[in-house]
Design an enzyme around this catalytic site. Structure first.
Site, PDB file in Angstrom:
ATOM      1  N   SER A  44       0.817  -1.209   0.000  1.00 20.38           N
ATOM      2  CA  SER A  44       0.000   0.000   0.000  1.00 20.38           C
ATOM      3  C   SER A  44       0.852   1.261   0.000  1.00 20.38           C
ATOM      4  CB  SER A  44      -0.943  -0.007   1.201  1.00 20.38           C
ATOM      5  OG  SER A  44      -0.294   0.568   2.308  1.00 20.38           O
ATOM      6  N   LYS A  45       0.183   2.366  -0.295  1.00 19.83           N
ATOM      7  CA  LYS A  45       0.847   3.666  -0.285  1.00 19.83           C
ATOM      8  C   LYS A  45       1.484   3.927   1.057  1.00 19.83           C
ATOM      9  CE  LYS A  45      -1.740   6.581  -3.425  1.00 19.83           C
ATOM     10  NZ  LYS A  45      -2.517   7.773  -3.614  1.00 19.83           N
TER      11      LYS A  45
END
Ligand code: GLU
Length: 508
Positions: free
Chosen positions: A265-266
Site C-alpha cells: 500500500s501507499k
C-alpha cells in the site's frame, strides 16, 4: 466492426501515484497501443475532502517519466474536454435527476447526525446498518415524504443526497475479462450515494459512469479494489439505458508486499526499504517519500519490472522493451491472483538496462552528479569511466561510489589493506614501479600493463603483492576496475602523484 478501443486511466488526486497505479496506467496504455486505440487521462477529483495539492502534477510527471503517452486528457486536451471532473461538475446533477425521475434513484435528507444515531441504534442491537430497501421508505427520503415536503427540503436544505435505488433480490450478472463471469445478488448491496447537494458534486460512482459513457470508453481496466463497485456500475448503465455502450471490464490483481502477506500500500512508504512511488514525493504535510527515479532507476527498467507484476508474455522472456510489451500484451494473460513485489528483481532489471544504455546517455546523467560536486571532467575521459562503471552499477546512484577514485586521489587508505600490503619490500617496489610507469610514453592501459609486467618478470618480483600495493596507492583500497586502465584514465601525472603520496603517508 467493433468499436474503437478507448481506455482511460482515472486517478483521484489524493496523493502520489503508487506503483500499483502505475501498473494500471501501463496496462491501459499497452492495451490501447496494441489495439490502435486511445489512452485517456481523466482526473477524478470530485472528493474535495481527499484532494491533495500537487497530486495531479505528480501523476502527469510520473507518466511522462515512464514513457506512457497521453492521447487525450488533462494536460493534452481532446474532443471530450474538460477531463478534470471538477470542471465538469455542472452537468452531473441532471444525470442524477434523470435517475430519480425514472425511479432508479431517490433523494435522501438525513443529516450526518441522524445517520449516526440510526447507526448506533443498530449497533446496540448487534446489527449493522445498511442504507437499503429495508430502510429507504422509513427514513427521510423522497420515497417516504409527501411531494411538497420533498420540494421544500430540496429548495431549503443543502444536505440532501441522491441515492441509487438498488433493486431487491435480483441476480446481477457481470463479465470480467480477467475473472470471467461474476454474479452478485442485489440484496447484498446498499443504496450508494450518487450526488451530494452540500458541495453540488457527484460521487465517484456517478461521475465515473457518466464520464466513461460520454468519453466513449470501450474498456475499463482498473485495480481489483473496484470489483465490489462493478454491480452498481452495471446497474447504473442499465438505469441510464446505456447497456449497449457499456465498456468491457478488467479488474487487475493486487500487488502484494514482498512477503506475499497483504497488499502493497501507499502507506508502506519507505518502511519496507524500497520506494513504492515512481518519483520522489514531497507531500504537502512536509513528509518526503522516496521515488524510483531519484533512487537511480531507469524508466525502461522500472516499466519492464512493473509490466511483469501480474502479466507475462507466456514465454520465459523477461527483458522487454515498451515496444515488445505493446506487441505481446493481452488482458487474457493477466493473472487472477495477487502478484508479489520483488525489490531485488527491480535492481536486476535496472543493472541490465544500465549495461544496455549507450555510454553517451549514461555519461550525460553522470555529469549532473559531477556538476553538483563541482568536478570538471572532459568528455572523452567521462565516457571511458562510464563504460567501466556501467558494468558494475545496479543503480544510477551507484555511479559516484563506483567511480569517485577516478576524480579524487585517496585521502586515506583502507586500514586492513594497508596493513596487509604496505610492508616489507612493497613500499620500495612501488617507488621503483613509478619509475617504470613514468617511462611509458603512449599512456594506454595495455602499454602500462606491458611495461609493469616485463619489469616484474625480469626481476622475479611477486606480481600480486606489487599490484595490490599499487592499487592501494591509486584507489585507497583493494577494489575498483582494472588497475592499468585506471592509471591510463587518470593520466601519468595523477598516477605518479598518488604513488608518491602513499610514500609520504605517515599515519592512516
Ligand atoms: N478514481 C478511481 C481511482 O482513484 C478510478 C477507478 C476506476 O478506474 O474506475 O482509482
Amino acid at each position: 466492426m467493433s468499436k474503437e478501443v478507448r481506455v482511460r486511466f482515472a486517478p483521484s488526486p489524493t496523493g502520489a501515484l503508487h506503483i500499483g497505479g502505475v501498473r494500471t496506467a501501463l496496462y491501459n496504455y499497452l492495451f490501447a497501443r496494441k489495439n490502435g486505440g486511445k489512452f485517456i487521462l481523466r482526473i477524478e477529483d470530485t472528493d474535495s475532502q481527499r484532494f491533495v495539492e500537487g497530486a495531479e502534477k505528480y501523476v502527469i510527471e510520473a507518466l511522462k517519466w515512464c514513457g506512457i503517452e497521453i492521447d487525450e486528457g488533462v494536460s493534452v486536451g481532446g474532443p471530450h474536454a474538460p477531463y478534470r471532473q471538477s470542471e465538469r461538475s455542472a452537468m452531473y446533477l441532471a444525470y442524477a435527476k434523470q435517475l430519480v425521475e425514472n425511479d432508479y434513484a431517490y433523494y435522501a435528507f438525513d443529516t450526518a447526525e441522524e445517520l449516526k444515531t440510526v447507526r448506533s441504534e443498530y449497533e446496540k442491537r448487534g446489527e449493522t446498518f445498511s442504507y437499503n430497501a429495508k430502510v429507504r421508505e422509513t427514513l427521510a427520503t423522497s420515497l417516504s415524504l409527501p411531494a411538497e415536503e420533498v420540494e421544500r427540503r430540496l429548495t431549503e436544505e443543502n444536505h440532501w443526497v441522491v441515492r441509487f435505488k438498488m433493486p431487491v433480490n435480483e441476480d446481477i450478472h457481470m463479465t470480467d475479462i480477467i475473472r470471467g463471469d461474476v454474479t452478485v445478488n442485489s440484496s447484498t448491496l446498499d443504496d450508494k450515494v450518487l450526488f451530494k447537494a452540500v458541495d453540488k458534486l457527484p460521487t465517484y460512482h456517478l461521475a465515473n459512469i457518466v464520464d466513461d459513457y460520454l468519453m466513449e470508453i470501450s474498456h475499463v481496466i482498473r485495480g481489483e479494489e473496484w470489483l465490489p463497485s462493478l454491480p452498481l456500475h452495471v446497474m447504473l448503465y442499465r438505469a441510464f439505458g446505456w447497456t449497449e455502450s457499456m465498456p468491457q471490464f478488467a479488474h487487475l490483481p493486487l500487488l502484494l508486499k514482498p512477503s506475499g502477506k497483504g497488499k502493497l500500500s501507499k502507506r508502506d512508504g519507505d518502511s519496507l526499504g524500497f520506494p513504492v512511488f515512481p518519483l520522489l514525493w514531497n507531500a504537502p504535510d512536509g513528509s518526503v517519500s522516496r521515488g524510483y527515479r531519484e533512487d537511480g532507476y531507469l524508466p525502461e527498467a522500472f516499466i519492464n519490472m512493473i509490466a511483469l507484476l501480474g502479466w507475462n508474455p507466456g514465454t520465459e522472456q523477461e527483458i522487454l522493451s515498451m515496444d515488445e510489451l505493446i506487441d505481446l500484451f493481452s488482458l487474457e494473460k493477466v493473472g487472477k491472483s495477487g502478484s508479489r513485489f520483488d525489490p531485488e528483481k527491480a535492481k536486476w532489471f535496472n543493472a541490465h538496462y544500465i549495461k544496455e544504455t549507450p555510454n553517451e546517455v549514461l555519461a550525460k546523467e553522470f555529469s549532473k552528479v559531477l556538476d553538483d560536486k563541482k568536478i570538471e571532467c572532459e568528455d572523452a575521459k567521462l565516457l571511458k569511466i562510464t563504460a567501466i562503471v556501467k558494468e558494475r552499477a545496479l543503480l544510477m546512484t551507484d555511479f559516484w561510489e563506483l567511480a569517485s577514485y577516478f576524480f579524487i586521489a585517496p585521502t586515506s587508505y583502507n586500514e586492513k589493506v594497508f596493513k596487509k600490503f604496505y610492508k616489507d619490500e612493497n613500499p620500495a617496489r612501488v617507488v621503483e614501479a613509478s619509475k617504470i610507469i613514468s617511462e611509458v610514453e603512449d599512456f594506454t592501459g595495455e602499454n602500462i600493463h606491458e611495461a609493469l609486467h616485463q619489469w616484474i618478470m625480469a626481476n622475479e618480483y611477486p606480481m600480486g603483492k606489487i599490484m595490490n600495493t599499487l592499487r592501494l596507492a591509486i584507489v585507497g583500497t583493494n577494489a575498483g576496475a582494472d588497475l592499468c586502465q585506471i592509471m591510463s584514465i587518470i593520466g601519468k601525472k595523477d598516477t605518479l602523484d598518488r604513488i608518491n603520496a602513499i610514500g609520504q603517508c605517515t599515519k592512516l
